[in-house]
Write a protein that holds these residues in place. Structure first.
Motif, PDB file in Angstrom:
ATOM      1  N   THR A 185      -1.468   0.232   2.141  1.00 32.45           N
ATOM      2  CA  THR A 185      -0.305   0.544   2.654  1.00 32.45           C
ATOM      3  C   THR A 185       0.683  -0.483   3.007  1.00 32.45           C
ATOM      4  N   ASP A 190       4.076   2.651   1.803  1.00 26.11           N
ATOM      5  CA  ASP A 190       3.423   4.050   1.739  1.00 26.11           C
ATOM      6  C   ASP A 190       3.849   4.852   0.606  1.00 26.11           C
ATOM      7  N   THR A 234      -1.778   9.368   3.455  1.00 30.71           N
ATOM      8  CA  THR A 234      -0.595   8.625   3.481  1.00 30.71           C
ATOM      9  C   THR A 234       0.553   9.613   3.752  1.00 30.71           C
TER      10      THR A 234
END
Length: 239
Positions: A185, A190, A234
């Motif tokens: 990430t 993201d 996520t």
């Protein structure tokens, strides 16, 4: 958290298959007793109580009731619709009850001072997108495990222990890949991580859809694993 959950998912099918093959499937339920006791002791001795000192709201029990009824109705509809018939009176009534209670739940949450779920959050496109993608990732994992188990045991005639070993491919990669989520990430963001996770899930599904050889099943599960791990992790971090 995802890694530890996946570790349990890796052990579960193998241990369950071993128990089924040796002392009988009924013992799977007895195994829950020592596991629950260990978890209870771990929480009792290993965690510290914490709470929000500024929060003064009450639990929305009516919202809980409305949500439970709507989810139960949906689960019964999905489980029994082939038995009842899609256009049968029972199916129609169950669908109507599910929709009615879900609408009542939405109305309640919009008017409640301390809602169980703040539905206004879903007006934020980014939040709604992450939550939807995470939910689909969870659904994908459940469906993949359920349908692949049927393929292994009912079509390929594998015993429960051998079938359980196959799922080390997906639960193992879920556990391992979760360790690298933070680095991924940070590197690509993201949103890109979520998109990558969905691509991996689609790729794994395509492999499982087109090939039934054991090696390809393992490859398909292994490819889907990081997609599932990064997908629902996520979603929690990004939202």
């Amino acid at each position: 958290l995802t890694g530890m959950g996946a570790l349990g998912g890796a052990i579960g099918p193998v241990l369950g298959g071993l128990v089924t093959e040796t002392i009988g499937w009924q013992w799977i339920f007895y195994l829950n007793v020592p596991v629950t006791i260990i978890a209870y002791l771990a929480v009792k001795w290993g965690t510290v109580e914490s709470y929000d000192t500024e929060h003064r709201g009450r639990i929305d029990y009516l919202g809980v009731l409305l949500l439970v009824v709507s989810i139960t109705g949906l689960a019964l509809f999905i489980a029994k619709v082939t038995e009842w018939g899609i256009l049968s009176s029972t199916s129609i009534w169950m669908a109507a009850i599910t929709i009615l209670f879900f609408c009542l739940f939405v109305t309640r949450e919009n008017k409640c001072k301390n809602p169980l779920v703040n539905l206004k959050l879903f007006e934020h496109r980014t939040f709604a997108g992450f939550i939807l993608s995470g939910a689909l990732s969870k659904m994908y994992l459940a469906i993949i495990i359920f349908t692949t188990m049927i393929l292994l045991e009912k079509v390929l005639s594998y015993d429960p222990l051998k079938a359980g070993l196959f799922f080390l491919a997906i639960s193992g990669t879920v556990s391992i890949s979760s360790v690298f989520l933070s680095a991924v990430t940070k590197a690509i963001g993201d949103k890109s991580t979520m998109l990558l996770s969905l691509v991996l899930q689609i790729t794994g599904a395509i492999i499982l859809l087109n090939y039934s050889d054991p090696i390809w099943i393992l490859i398909g599960l292994a490819v889907a694993g990081p997609g599932c791990s990064w997908g629902f992790s996520t979603a929690m971090v990004g939202s």
